[in-house]
Design an enzyme around this catalytic site. Structure first.
Site, short mmCIF file in Angstrom:
data_model
loop_
_atom_site.label_atom_id
_atom_site.label_comp_id
_atom_site.label_asym_id
_atom_site.label_seq_id
_atom_site.Cartn_x
_atom_site.Cartn_y
_atom_site.Cartn_z
CD GLU A 1 -2.26 -6.04 6.94
OE1 GLU A 1 -3.22 -5.27 6.73
OE2 GLU A 1 -1.65 -6.62 6.01
CD GLU B 1 -3.06 -0.86 2.22
OE1 GLU B 1 -3.49 0.31 2.36
OE2 GLU B 1 -3.49 -1.82 2.89
#
Length: 899
Positions: free
Chosen positions: A760, A493
């Site tokens: 994550e 991202e």
């Protein structure tokens, strides 16, 4: 002059040492004290600011002489001299008085230089190139440009100019969008990369200032600039729609060089249509795609004097990007190191995979020999398939078109060729190399570590090697996820998710010096905030994320990060800067509340069961942040002298707390919501429980943890709440048990799977370089070592030392460089003795909460504390002995230790 007098050192301006391009008319100044006398406290200071070094050396402050100011303040002192002009140099020094009112010697001098303060100071004009795909002399482009609307070769601009006399000062003021590289006389200017930092370009455009004085030469000079697409021209289709950002346009350049001569004359070289432009060998660059380079297209000497640019095109005037030009006053992005690979394997014919042994952000540098026209492809990933080839499947899912994290280099065929990208960066541990007709070795590639170049301001280590590994992973994840903004990950991202950043801010402030970077990023919040006060889930944004991905736990970065910067650095100015936006956001949040409850946002993101199975209601955590925001905004309003709002927010906080308690706390059932670890700890951490309720809530929290076999059962919000709440309520032993686990789910499970950065999710199925679970590092500093700030005397003016010798932990070594100086807290325990060695910096003091119940157990430097003139016994807090100390070095020893 007495031997005990002390000298100010480490002078800084707006957190920076001798900064160029300062725009504030009232920059903030600070210093530390090198003291020979223990217990040293500042009673007064005097600052001199002069327009020349000669005046300063004569103790003449023609810009500002503060006079003797009665104050112990040595940080964030606002310049109060005459108004400053563009490009003005300001030299300054300071002296201080001790508590006996004896003046010390003057410090060494420091300086700052003003930037371009008015639009009228800019003579340069924005220029661009007419770009087209490379197809020169039959050379085929390395990719299909139809895949990349807007993806074209990087232009290079140049201008020759003559210098007839030696300048006493030469400065370059430059903004190149999206990224630029500045060269002068064939050499790169500065050591930074990926400039300027991303911004909301139609609101703010950053320029940077460089000192060119030593790089200029008499006679002909040449300046050259390469431009990359960066964030400004994100043409690649992806889910966040940066390709539709309102600012998006072709790359452009604004550059102005000022030469000042001894006779008072000036020479200005500025971008205009007389500049020449050509396409560079960088045939393609995309922030998330990668970079392609054809070495056959190189034009040696293109940025040097004497280069023939007669076949280059004339530059075109470009539309301005729309944003206000502002000096970039933050720690820059740099290459911070090179990593030698630990292995290089040919996993299938012609396919080589390098393992760096560490997940990083940056790129690969390759060293090759081969025939002209040979194209070598590099692809980056953080996982491997079973056959040893790279597996990018966990990170390539959001880029919709074109290649992902792919670099290509075409050889020119002239001996050893060394290349690395300029205008992209990747997140990776593994590099796949294909297309090279030969055998590759470890010597052919290195990993170049690239990120915002934060200095280290703290370190933690202990006898638990798992914790040391988690700490290293947290540091790596923090550093490799800061590229002008705090990104969630450096590959998939690269977005500035606000929730991730606010959750990791405390450990970042303890480990590093992110203050200038936070100040810059918080200004981006002002730029993206809607008139209603609404914020997106990540900042900057091209328009995506206002209606998904936001919510109070994320948006609260607007309030929490400035508050943390105040608490850890004593920075009231950042609160003042962000206050109007905070007010707007609070009005928005109130408009979204129903009967005091806010029910939107992502909630306790990434729990072990996955986001589709959140156990803790979003309304519970979102309302808790609504309450905290209101409490903090009341405090901030009071600090800023806005008494009416302070009182109004205080009353509102009482109402929100009552609404939360009515909805989620059931004393009869002994429940907080569904009694998850996150819900229970949330009530404790955010102060939503009454004092008489904290006992049963703590008991229930411990019971829930025991049900999970002392494992965690929370997402990123619970990861902030649980360890700190347990420690605050004297159950650091339970927090230690959770943090020490090595089976799923736990931080230790990641380490057992080979993690070198934090992940994550607990399963490891998504990104393997995220910092949103990194607050455990702050717990190491605060909860184990025991170094804590005091919000009532921020910036570590008053330090709270509260060590926790729990579990099987035998020793801790920890330090933090506060703005007042270095705090050291080292402790060790044996079967019957506990030793605590402290260093408290000059002009600070500390409260020490020792794990001892009787004063007669404790000695300091061999002297019983009851007889020590250096220690004040201030009573008992539970099982802890409360001591007051001033600056200096201390050696506490507790006998008959039983904790």
């Amino acid at each position: 002059m007495k031997e005990t007098l002390s000298v100010p050192t480490g002078l800084w301006c707006n957190y920076l040492t001798n900064p160029l391009g300062v725009e504030s008319q009232k920059p903030l100044l600070g210093w530390q004290i090198t003291a020979k006398q223990e217990g040293w406290q500042q009673s007064a200071y005097q600052i001199l600011v002069a327009s020349s070094l000669e005046l300063l050396e004569r103790d003449e402050g023609d810009l500002w002489d503060s006079g003797k100011v009665r104050s112990s303040q040595s940080i964030h002192i606002s310049y109060q001299g005459r108004p400053l002009a563009s490009r003005e140099m300001c030299y300054w020094k300071v002296r201080v008085w001790d508590q006996e009112d004896s003046p010390g010697p003057w410090s060494q001098h420091a300086w700052w230089e003003m930037g371009l303060l008015s639009e009228l100071d800019w003579h340069a004009r924005w220029i661009c190139a007419q770009r087209k795909p490379v197809n020169d002399e039959g050379l085929e482009a390395l990719h299909s440009y139809s895949q990349f609307p807007g993806g074209f070769p990087a232009p290079m601009f140049r201008k020759s100019f003559t210098v007839d006399k030696k300048p006493i000062k030469a400065r370059a003021y430059i903004s190149g969008l999206g990224y630029y590289e500045l060269q002068l006389n064939g050499e790169k200017v500065g050591d930074t990369v990926l400039d300027p930092a991303v911004s909301v370009y139609d609101k703010t455009v950053h320029y940077q200032t460089y000192d060119l004085t030593d790089q200029l030469q008499m006679g002909e000079n040449a300046v050259g600039v390469l431009l990359g697409d960066g964030w400004y021209n994100c043409f690649t289709a992806e889910v966040w729609n940066f390709a539709q950002a309102p600012w998006r346009d072709d790359v452009k350049l604004l550059l102005q060089i000022h030469l000042d001569f001894e006779d008072g004359t000036q020479q200005v070289i500025a971008t205009d249509p007389t500049w020449r432009v050509a396409m560079s060998p960088i045939t393609f660059n995309g922030l998330r795609n990668g970079e392609y380079y054809d070495a056959r297209l190189e034009q040696p000497g293109w940025s040097s004097p004497g280069f023939d640019d007669s076949n280059w095109q004339q530059a075109l005037l470009a539309r301005a990007p729309g944003g206000v030009l502002k000096s970039q006053q933050m720690v820059p992005i740099r290459r911070t190191g090179s990593i030698e690979p630990v292995s290089c394997q040919e996993v299938k014919p012609g396919v080589w995979v390098y393992d760096l042994g560490q997940n990083i952000s940056g790129w690969a540098k390759i060293r090759l020999q081969g025939e002209a026209g040979t194209t070598v492809t590099l692809k980056y990933a953080e996982k491997l398939k079973a056959d040893g080839d790279i597996d990018p499947s966990n990170i390539d899912i959001f880029v919709k078109k074109g290649e992902f994290q792919t670099d290509r280099y075409t050889l020119k065929g002239e001996g050893t060729e060394i290349w690395e990208p300029r205008f992209t960066y990747h997140g990776f541990r593994y590099v796949q190399v294909t297309g090279f007709p030969g055998t590759l070795t470890l010597d052919n590639l290195t990993g170049e570590v690239v990120h915002t170049d934060f200095a280290t301001r703290g370190e933690f280590s202990c006898s638990n090697e798992l914790f040391n590994t988690i700490q290293r992973c947290a540091r790596w994840s923090t550093l490799t996820n800061y590229h002008g903004i705090p990104t969630d990950c450096p590959h998939r991202e690269k977005n500035g998710w606000t929730g991730d950043a606010q959750l990791s801010a405390e450990q970042t402030l303890l480990n590093f010096n992110p203050m200038t970077a936070y100040t810059k990023w918080l200004a981006d919040f002002i730029d993206v905030q809607r008139p209603s006060g609404q914020l997106p889930g990540f900042v900057p944004t091209g328009g995506w994320g206002f209606n998904w991905g936001s919510g109070p736990a994320w948006d609260s970065a607007l309030i929490l990060i400035p508050w943390y910067q105040y608490v850890y650095c004593g920075d009231l100015n950042i609160l003042r800067q962000m206050y109007p936006s905070m007010i707007k956001y609070m009005a928005f949040l109130t408009s979204m509340a129903i009967d005091g409850i806010v029910d939107f946002g992502l909630g306790d993101w990434c729990p072990p069961e996955g986001n589709e199975n959140l156990k803790t209601p979003v309304a519970l955590t979102s309302t808790a942040y609504y309450y905290v925001d209101t409490v903090l905004l009341s405090k901030i309003a009071s600090l800023l002298g806005d008494c009416e709002r302070a009182e109004a927010y205080k009353k509102q906080a009482v109402q929100i707390r009552a609404a939360f308690r009515a909805r989620f706390i059931d004393n009869d059932a002994k429940a907080v919501g569904p009694n998850t670890q996150t819900a229970l700890a949330c009530a404790l951490y955010h102060g939503l429980a009454l004092p008489e309720e904290t006992g049963w809530i703590l008991e229930r929290l411990v019971a829930e943890i025991e049900k999970c076999s002392w494992h965690l059962d929370f997402g990123i919000l619970g990861a902030k709440y649980v360890l700190h709440s347990l420690t605050e309520y004297d159950r650091a032993d339970v927090a230690y048990a959770i943090a020490s686990q090595e089976t799923y789910p736990s931080w230790g499970y990641w380490i057992q799977q080979g993690a070198t950065t934090l992940w994550e999710d607990w399963q490891g199925e998504s990104s393997r370089n995220h910092h949103m679970f990194s607050d455990i590092s702050a717990w190491f500093y605060k909860g184990l070592a025991g170094i804590n700030p005091d919000p009532e005397e921020p910036g570590f003016k008053h330090i709270i030392i509260r060590p926790n010798p729990v579990g099987d932990l035998k020793w801790v070594r920890c330090w933090h460089e506060s703005l007042y100086g270095k705090i050291v807290c080292n402790w060790e325990r044996t079967d019957d003795q506990f030793t605590l060695k402290l260093e408290i910096p000059a002009n600070s003091r500390a409260t020490v909460l020792l794990p001892a119940e009787k004063p007669e157990q404790v000695a300091e430097s061999g002297v019983p504390i009851a007889k020590s003139s250096r220690v004040e016994i201030a009573g008992q807090q539970g099982r802890r002995l409360c001591l007051k100390i001033l600056s200096g070095s201390y050696d506490f020893r507790i006998g008959n230790f039983d904790w």
